[in-house]
Design a protein around this motif. Structure first.
Motif, PDB file in Angstrom:
ATOM      1  N   PRO A 102       0.823  -1.199   0.000  1.00 14.41           N
ATOM      2  CA  PRO A 102       0.000   0.000   0.000  1.00 14.41           C
ATOM      3  C   PRO A 102       0.862   1.255   0.000  1.00 14.41           C
ATOM      4  N   ARG A 103       0.482   2.231  -0.802  1.00 16.88           N
ATOM      5  CA  ARG A 103       1.175   3.516  -0.785  1.00 16.88           C
ATOM      6  C   ARG A 103       0.556   4.347   0.322  1.00 16.88           C
ATOM      7  N   TRP A 104       1.118   4.288   1.497  1.00 18.14           N
ATOM      8  CA  TRP A 104       0.558   5.016   2.635  1.00 18.14           C
ATOM      9  C   TRP A 104       0.582   6.506   2.389  1.00 18.14           C
ATOM     10  N   LEU A 105      -0.215   7.223   3.133  1.00 20.93           N
ATOM     11  CA  LEU A 105      -0.211   8.676   3.023  1.00 20.93           C
ATOM     12  C   LEU A 105       1.010   9.238   3.742  1.00 20.93           C
ATOM     13  N   ARG A 128      -7.184  14.744   7.257  1.00 22.05           N
ATOM     14  CA  ARG A 128      -7.906  14.934   8.509  1.00 22.05           C
ATOM     15  C   ARG A 128      -8.542  16.328   8.571  1.00 22.05           C
ATOM     16  N   HIS A 155     -12.436  17.093   9.121  1.00 22.47           N
ATOM     17  CA  HIS A 155     -12.894  17.944  10.204  1.00 22.47           C
ATOM     18  C   HIS A 155     -13.718  19.108   9.671  1.00 22.47           C
ATOM     19  N   THR A 175     -17.089  18.054   8.090  1.00 24.76           N
ATOM     20  CA  THR A 175     -18.037  17.600   9.107  1.00 24.76           C
ATOM     21  C   THR A 175     -18.617  18.786   9.865  1.00 24.76           C
ATOM     22  N   LEU A 176     -17.740  19.691  10.287  1.00 24.21           N
ATOM     23  CA  LEU A 176     -18.207  20.858  11.034  1.00 24.21           C
ATOM     24  C   LEU A 176     -19.097  21.751  10.180  1.00 24.21           C
ATOM     25  N   ASP A 233     -22.546  20.113   9.698  1.00 25.33           N
ATOM     26  CA  ASP A 233     -23.291  20.265  10.938  1.00 25.33           C
ATOM     27  C   ASP A 233     -23.781  21.699  11.103  1.00 25.33           C
ATOM     28  N   HIS A 284     -18.286   5.546   6.876  1.00 27.37           N
ATOM     29  CA  HIS A 284     -16.994   6.191   7.037  1.00 27.37           C
ATOM     30  C   HIS A 284     -16.780   6.781   8.427  1.00 27.37           C
ATOM     31  N   VAL A 316     -10.102   4.290  13.708  1.00 23.66           N
ATOM     32  CA  VAL A 316      -8.772   4.834  13.436  1.00 23.66           C
ATOM     33  C   VAL A 316      -8.295   5.673  14.621  1.00 23.66           C
ATOM     34  N   GLN A 317      -9.157   6.547  15.110  1.00 24.78           N
ATOM     35  CA  GLN A 317      -8.802   7.356  16.281  1.00 24.78           C
ATOM     36  C   GLN A 317      -8.360   6.475  17.437  1.00 24.78           C
ATOM     37  N   GLN A 344      -4.971   4.922  17.298  1.00 24.33           N
ATOM     38  CA  GLN A 344      -3.824   5.806  17.467  1.00 24.33           C
ATOM     39  C   GLN A 344      -3.732   6.374  18.884  1.00 24.33           C
ATOM     40  N   ASN A 380     -12.825  14.707  18.906  1.00 28.55           N
ATOM     41  CA  ASN A 380     -11.927  14.448  17.783  1.00 28.55           C
ATOM     42  C   ASN A 380     -12.672  14.176  16.487  1.00 28.55           C
ATOM     43  N   ALA A 381     -13.812  13.502  16.613  1.00 27.72           N
ATOM     44  CA  ALA A 381     -14.561  13.161  15.407  1.00 27.72           C
ATOM     45  C   ALA A 381     -15.522  14.260  14.988  1.00 27.72           C
ATOM     46  N   LYS A 382     -15.642  15.285  15.812  1.00 31.26           N
ATOM     47  CA  LYS A 382     -16.541  16.426  15.514  1.00 31.26           C
ATOM     48  C   LYS A 382     -18.008  16.014  15.462  1.00 31.26           C
ATOM     49  N   ILE A 383     -18.391  15.102  16.319  1.00 32.36           N
ATOM     50  CA  ILE A 383     -19.786  14.661  16.336  1.00 32.36           C
ATOM     51  C   ILE A 383     -20.369  14.793  17.740  1.00 32.36           C
ATOM     52  N   ALA A 424      -7.368  -1.191   5.904  1.00 28.97           N
ATOM     53  CA  ALA A 424      -6.636   0.069   5.726  1.00 28.97           C
ATOM     54  C   ALA A 424      -6.039   0.236   4.323  1.00 28.97           C
ATOM     55  N   VAL A 479      -6.898   3.484   2.067  1.00 27.93           N
ATOM     56  CA  VAL A 479      -5.867   4.459   1.688  1.00 27.93           C
ATOM     57  C   VAL A 479      -5.818   4.597   0.171  1.00 27.93           C
TER      58      VAL A 479
END
Lengths: 167, 167
Positions: free
Chosen positions: A9-12, A21, A25, A28-29, A32, B46, B53-54, B57, B71-74, B120, B124
């Motif tokens: 896999p070509r990771w980010l 991210r 974020h 999503t915000l 909402d 998603h 994922v959160q 880590q 963190n997830a904005k929910i 993953a 990705v």
DNA sequence: TCTATCTAGTTCAACTTTCAAGAAAAGGTC
DNA sequence: GACCTTTTCTTGAAAGTTGAACTAGATAGA
């Protein structure tokens, strides 16, 4: 042949991860934020509001269901439910399509147009505050190009793509 | 004093309208795209994937509910439902917080970590294909700045803001 | 301490979205 | 025309989200 399932896999990269991210974020915000603003001021989620806007700009304030779904990038099923709800509110009504007996037109009613006129200024102001007032002209331009590129990427010309309104 | 409700609305320019629409189109298509990809390959939307994922880590693969929501904005409500579902799948379990008897930790299980490892690479790859492979390095950088700006705009420092995880 | 207030998290009902299935008309092809 | 496939749109059930109400524990002030 693609070998995505077996090749490494070509990771980010770190920067890509941060950008990804930040994208999640922010979107999503923002979603909402606008959903709340419109639920409060217009009594409907943002998706529904967008449908009324589309209709208000269409010739004779009406549009075929599938066409509307295509413009809104959603499935026909979702649209059916949404229009049913908006119809119950009196903001939209359905109409048989004269040229195709399977077809339906969604028509924006006068009440729908009124409601749109009343809520438009507040919504525009919200969009400004949350987006355009915060970005430089360069950034706005850049954002436009980026978003057009990404959208086009998901709905290519030669279309065997899995697009919502064809499902 | 703000007089948004009575002063003349500052309508969007043509370019701003195009950018706004492009933004809505792209984000709608992307969300649909990744939701489908992950529903197919990981059996969840998603948002749920992002939670795993959160957790993966976080130190000791666990996190307080409210922290995770932030963190997830929910909202915490949404998170409660999501964790309940992921718990049913065996990918997460709940654990009482030792220092605060009101608190709960969401803990990523070994099964959850496995599922993440399996899915993953595919995810990705999907993110690359839909986003990073289509943008120049400049654009990626620019997108990052723009999204950080917009996100920050909605969660300012001196916080009386209406943020999802505080509702 | 006693009390009021705030915080953490869950729950229920109402609403929205998805997915699979289906009815009805349109468009070939023989 | 008869037959098969495709297109258009709807439906119903399951899954996900929202907003308000609620429990229990923490916190702060008198």
């Amino acid at each position: 042949m693609t070998t995505a399932s077996t090749s490494a896999p070509r990771w980010l990269t770190d920067e890509e991860q941060r950008v990804w991210r930040a994208y999640l974020h922010a979107t999503t915000l923002l979603e909402d934020h606008f959903d709340r603003q419109l639920q409060r001021d217009a009594g409907m989620p943002h998706t529904y509001y967008g449908l009324l806007v589309q209709l208000s700009q269409a010739p004779r304030r009406r549009m075929r269901m599938t066409e509307l779904a295509r413009n809104a990038k959603i499935t026909r099923s979702r649209l059916s439910h949404a229009i049913a709800r908006l119809e119950k509110n009196g903001w939209v009504r359905r109409e048989d399509c004269p040229s195709d007996k399977r077809g339906q037109n969604a028509v924006l009613t006068d009440e729908g147009l009124d409601m749109l006129r009343r809520s438009a200024p507040g919504h525009v102001e919200a969009v400004r505050q949350a987006m355009f007032d915060r970005l430089t002209d360069e950034q706005v331009k850049s954002l436009g190009e980026i978003m057009r590129t990404l959208a086009t990427g998901l709905e290519p010309e030669g279309t065997d793509a899995d697009l919502p309104w064809l499902r």
